[in-house]
Design a protein around this motif. Structure first.
Motif, PDB file in Angstrom:
ATOM      1  N   ALA A   1       3.852   5.822  -5.402  1.00  0.00           N
ATOM      2  CA  ALA A   1       3.827   5.978  -6.782  1.00  0.00           C
ATOM      3  C   ALA A   1       2.821   6.893  -7.484  1.00  0.00           C
ATOM      4  O   ALA A   1       2.971   7.996  -8.362  1.00  0.00           O
ATOM      5  CB  ALA A   1       3.567   4.677  -7.434  1.00  0.00           C
ATOM      6  N   LEU A   2       1.590   6.974  -6.753  1.00  0.00           N
ATOM      7  CA  LEU A   2       0.384   7.935  -6.890  1.00  0.00           C
ATOM      8  C   LEU A   2       1.046   9.326  -6.770  1.00  0.00           C
ATOM      9  O   LEU A   2       0.520  10.292  -7.657  1.00  0.00           O
ATOM     10  CB  LEU A   2      -0.591   7.647  -6.213  1.00  0.00           C
ATOM     11  CG  LEU A   2      -1.628   6.410  -6.592  1.00  0.00           C
ATOM     12  CD1 LEU A   2      -2.433   6.059  -5.735  1.00  0.00           C
ATOM     13  CD2 LEU A   2      -2.111   6.664  -7.988  1.00  0.00           C
ATOM     14  N   SER A   3       1.831   9.658  -5.805  1.00  0.00           N
ATOM     15  CA  SER A   3       2.110  10.840  -5.190  1.00  0.00           C
ATOM     16  C   SER A   3       3.120  11.541  -6.561  1.00  0.00           C
ATOM     17  O   SER A   3       3.154  12.601  -6.932  1.00  0.00           O
ATOM     18  CB  SER A   3       2.812  10.972  -4.021  1.00  0.00           C
ATOM     19  OG  SER A   3       1.790  10.681  -3.131  1.00  0.00           O
ATOM     20  N   SER A   4       3.968  10.720  -7.033  1.00  0.00           N
ATOM     21  CA  SER A   4       4.991  11.124  -7.772  1.00  0.00           C
ATOM     22  C   SER A   4       4.304  11.320  -9.231  1.00  0.00           C
ATOM     23  O   SER A   4       4.339  12.293 -10.043  1.00  0.00           O
ATOM     24  CB  SER A   4       6.046  10.034  -8.106  1.00  0.00           C
ATOM     25  OG  SER A   4       5.823   8.908  -8.584  1.00  0.00           O
ATOM     26  N   GLY A   5       3.373  10.349  -9.654  1.00  0.00           N
ATOM     27  CA  GLY A   5       2.474  10.647 -10.603  1.00  0.00           C
ATOM     28  C   GLY A   5       1.778  12.026 -10.950  1.00  0.00           C
ATOM     29  O   GLY A   5       1.704  12.768 -11.803  1.00  0.00           O
TER      30      GLY A   5
ATOM     31  N   HIS B   1      13.769  12.378  -7.512  1.00  0.00           N
ATOM     32  CA  HIS B   1      14.600  12.493  -8.693  1.00  0.00           C
ATOM     33  C   HIS B   1      14.046  12.648 -10.141  1.00  0.00           C
ATOM     34  O   HIS B   1      14.252  13.249 -10.909  1.00  0.00           O
ATOM     35  CB  HIS B   1      15.592  11.384  -8.806  1.00  0.00           C
ATOM     36  CG  HIS B   1      16.757  11.309  -7.766  1.00  0.00           C
ATOM     37  ND1 HIS B   1      17.747  12.170  -8.003  1.00  0.00           N
ATOM     38  CD2 HIS B   1      16.911  10.560  -6.600  1.00  0.00           C
ATOM     39  CE1 HIS B   1      18.677  12.097  -7.029  1.00  0.00           C
ATOM     40  NE2 HIS B   1      18.149  11.123  -6.114  1.00  0.00           N
ATOM     41  N   ALA B   2      12.862  11.819 -10.158  1.00  0.00           N
ATOM     42  CA  ALA B   2      12.214  11.855 -11.470  1.00  0.00           C
ATOM     43  C   ALA B   2      11.324  13.356 -11.552  1.00  0.00           C
ATOM     44  O   ALA B   2      11.541  13.826 -12.832  1.00  0.00           O
ATOM     45  CB  ALA B   2      11.211  10.849 -11.356  1.00  0.00           C
ATOM     46  N   VAL B   3      11.008  13.732 -10.620  1.00  0.00           N
ATOM     47  CA  VAL B   3      10.366  15.179 -10.727  1.00  0.00           C
ATOM     48  C   VAL B   3      11.355  16.300 -11.082  1.00  0.00           C
ATOM     49  O   VAL B   3      11.107  17.013 -11.972  1.00  0.00           O
ATOM     50  CB  VAL B   3       9.361  15.462  -9.487  1.00  0.00           C
ATOM     51  CG1 VAL B   3       8.849  16.686  -9.440  1.00  0.00           C
ATOM     52  CG2 VAL B   3       8.215  14.357  -9.476  1.00  0.00           C
TER      53      VAL B   3
ATOM     54  N   GLN C   1       0.719  -1.230   0.137  1.00  0.00           N
ATOM     55  CA  GLN C   1      -0.175   0.066  -0.054  1.00  0.00           C
ATOM     56  C   GLN C   1       0.818   1.300   0.085  1.00  0.00           C
ATOM     57  O   GLN C   1       0.601   2.165  -0.802  1.00  0.00           O
ATOM     58  CB  GLN C   1      -0.978  -0.001   1.156  1.00  0.00           C
ATOM     59  CG  GLN C   1      -1.940   1.158   1.394  1.00  0.00           C
ATOM     60  CD  GLN C   1      -2.894   1.376   0.133  1.00  0.00           C
ATOM     61  OE1 GLN C   1      -3.148   0.218  -0.584  1.00  0.00           O
ATOM     62  NE2 GLN C   1      -3.374   2.465  -0.086  1.00  0.00           N
ATOM     63  N   LYS C   2       1.983   1.162   0.676  1.00  0.00           N
ATOM     64  CA  LYS C   2       2.808   2.187   0.802  1.00  0.00           C
ATOM     65  C   LYS C   2       3.425   2.679  -0.655  1.00  0.00           C
ATOM     66  O   LYS C   2       3.579   3.741  -0.851  1.00  0.00           O
ATOM     67  CB  LYS C   2       3.913   2.109   1.815  1.00  0.00           C
ATOM     68  CG  LYS C   2       4.933   3.331   2.183  1.00  0.00           C
ATOM     69  CD  LYS C   2       5.989   3.064   3.137  1.00  0.00           C
ATOM     70  CE  LYS C   2       6.736   4.359   3.266  1.00  0.00           C
ATOM     71  NZ  LYS C   2       7.893   3.939   4.190  1.00  0.00           N
ATOM     72  N   HIS C   3       3.892   1.436  -1.329  1.00  0.00           N
ATOM     73  CA  HIS C   3       4.385   1.933  -2.485  1.00  0.00           C
ATOM     74  C   HIS C   3       3.520   2.184  -3.403  1.00  0.00           C
ATOM     75  O   HIS C   3       3.786   3.120  -4.399  1.00  0.00           O
ATOM     76  CB  HIS C   3       5.099   0.286  -3.007  1.00  0.00           C
ATOM     77  CG  HIS C   3       5.641   0.420  -4.276  1.00  0.00           C
ATOM     78  ND1 HIS C   3       7.072   1.210  -4.767  1.00  0.00           N
ATOM     79  CD2 HIS C   3       5.100  -0.062  -5.436  1.00  0.00           C
ATOM     80  CE1 HIS C   3       6.994   0.972  -5.953  1.00  0.00           C
ATOM     81  NE2 HIS C   3       5.959   0.408  -6.381  1.00  0.00           N
ATOM     82  N   GLN C   4       2.345   1.839  -3.261  1.00  0.00           N
ATOM     83  CA  GLN C   4       1.289   2.504  -4.422  1.00  0.00           C
ATOM     84  C   GLN C   4       1.048   3.584  -3.949  1.00  0.00           C
ATOM     85  O   GLN C   4       0.587   4.702  -5.143  1.00  0.00           O
ATOM     86  CB  GLN C   4      -0.023   1.333  -4.136  1.00  0.00           C
ATOM     87  CG  GLN C   4       0.137   0.047  -4.790  1.00  0.00           C
ATOM     88  CD  GLN C   4      -1.167  -0.888  -4.583  1.00  0.00           C
ATOM     89  OE1 GLN C   4      -1.820  -0.470  -3.631  1.00  0.00           O
ATOM     90  NE2 GLN C   4      -1.368  -1.744  -5.252  1.00  0.00           N
ATOM     91  N   THR C   5       0.849   4.285  -2.782  1.00  0.00           N
ATOM     92  CA  THR C   5       0.452   5.790  -2.400  1.00  0.00           C
ATOM     93  C   THR C   5       1.943   6.626  -2.850  1.00  0.00           C
ATOM     94  O   THR C   5       1.463   7.426  -3.304  1.00  0.00           O
ATOM     95  CB  THR C   5       0.445   5.770  -0.910  1.00  0.00           C
ATOM     96  OG1 THR C   5      -0.514   4.944  -0.569  1.00  0.00           O
ATOM     97  CG2 THR C   5       0.100   7.040  -0.520  1.00  0.00           C
TER      98      THR C   5
ATOM     99  N   ALA D   1       6.617  15.683  -0.806  1.00  0.00           N
ATOM    100  CA  ALA D   1       6.201  14.491  -0.308  1.00  0.00           C
ATOM    101  C   ALA D   1       6.613  13.198  -0.834  1.00  0.00           C
ATOM    102  O   ALA D   1       5.966  12.297  -0.800  1.00  0.00           O
ATOM    103  CB  ALA D   1       4.792  14.681   0.037  1.00  0.00           C
ATOM    104  N   LEU D   2       7.666  13.412  -1.674  1.00  0.00           N
ATOM    105  CA  LEU D   2       8.064  12.165  -2.533  1.00  0.00           C
ATOM    106  C   LEU D   2       9.265  11.387  -1.946  1.00  0.00           C
ATOM    107  O   LEU D   2       9.929  11.955  -0.973  1.00  0.00           O
ATOM    108  CB  LEU D   2       8.454  12.767  -4.047  1.00  0.00           C
ATOM    109  CG  LEU D   2       7.546  13.547  -4.610  1.00  0.00           C
ATOM    110  CD1 LEU D   2       7.769  13.970  -5.951  1.00  0.00           C
ATOM    111  CD2 LEU D   2       6.043  12.728  -4.578  1.00  0.00           C
ATOM    112  N   ASP D   3       9.301  10.145  -2.375  1.00  0.00           N
ATOM    113  CA  ASP D   3      10.447   9.417  -2.041  1.00  0.00           C
ATOM    114  C   ASP D   3      11.460   9.665  -2.888  1.00  0.00           C
ATOM    115  O   ASP D   3      11.520  10.577  -3.615  1.00  0.00           O
ATOM    116  CB  ASP D   3      10.196   7.947  -1.999  1.00  0.00           C
ATOM    117  CG  ASP D   3       9.821   7.226  -3.418  1.00  0.00           C
ATOM    118  OD1 ASP D   3      10.491   7.850  -4.311  1.00  0.00           O
ATOM    119  OD2 ASP D   3       9.051   6.513  -3.610  1.00  0.00           O
TER     120      ASP D   3
END
Length: 79
Positions: A9-13, A45-47, A3-7, A38-40
């Motif tokens: 991924a949604l945030s960076s998207g 890095h991607a953003v 769930q944390k991983h999905q959250t 609020a991103l990992d």
């Protein structure tokens, strides 16, 4: 953990998708307020890659406000 991983991924998207409306009218200046707050690390890095590529690609300026030293260190000028 899944769930944390999905959250995350949604945030960076969401952060990346939020850039699109800002480019529609071909602005001469983009303003970004804590875009990576609020991103990992991977998403940060991607953003940051996306944002720092925009001035050359879209011939515009970029003003980015951040408390993130990694993101700030990539700027041409820091205040």
């Amino acid at each position: 953990m899944r769930q944390k991983h999905q959250t995350q991924a949604l945030s960076s998207g969401r952060q990346r998708v939020a850039v699109a409306p800002a480019l529609i009218n071909k602005p001469s200046l983009l303003l970004a307020d804590e875009p990576t707050g609020a991103l990992d690390t991977t998403a940060r890095h991607a953003v940051a890659d996306l944002l720092y590529a925009l001035p050359e690609r879209w011939q515009c300026g970029l003003v980015l406000v951040t408390h993130d030293d990694m993101v700030a260190s990539r700027a041409q000028r820091q205040l």
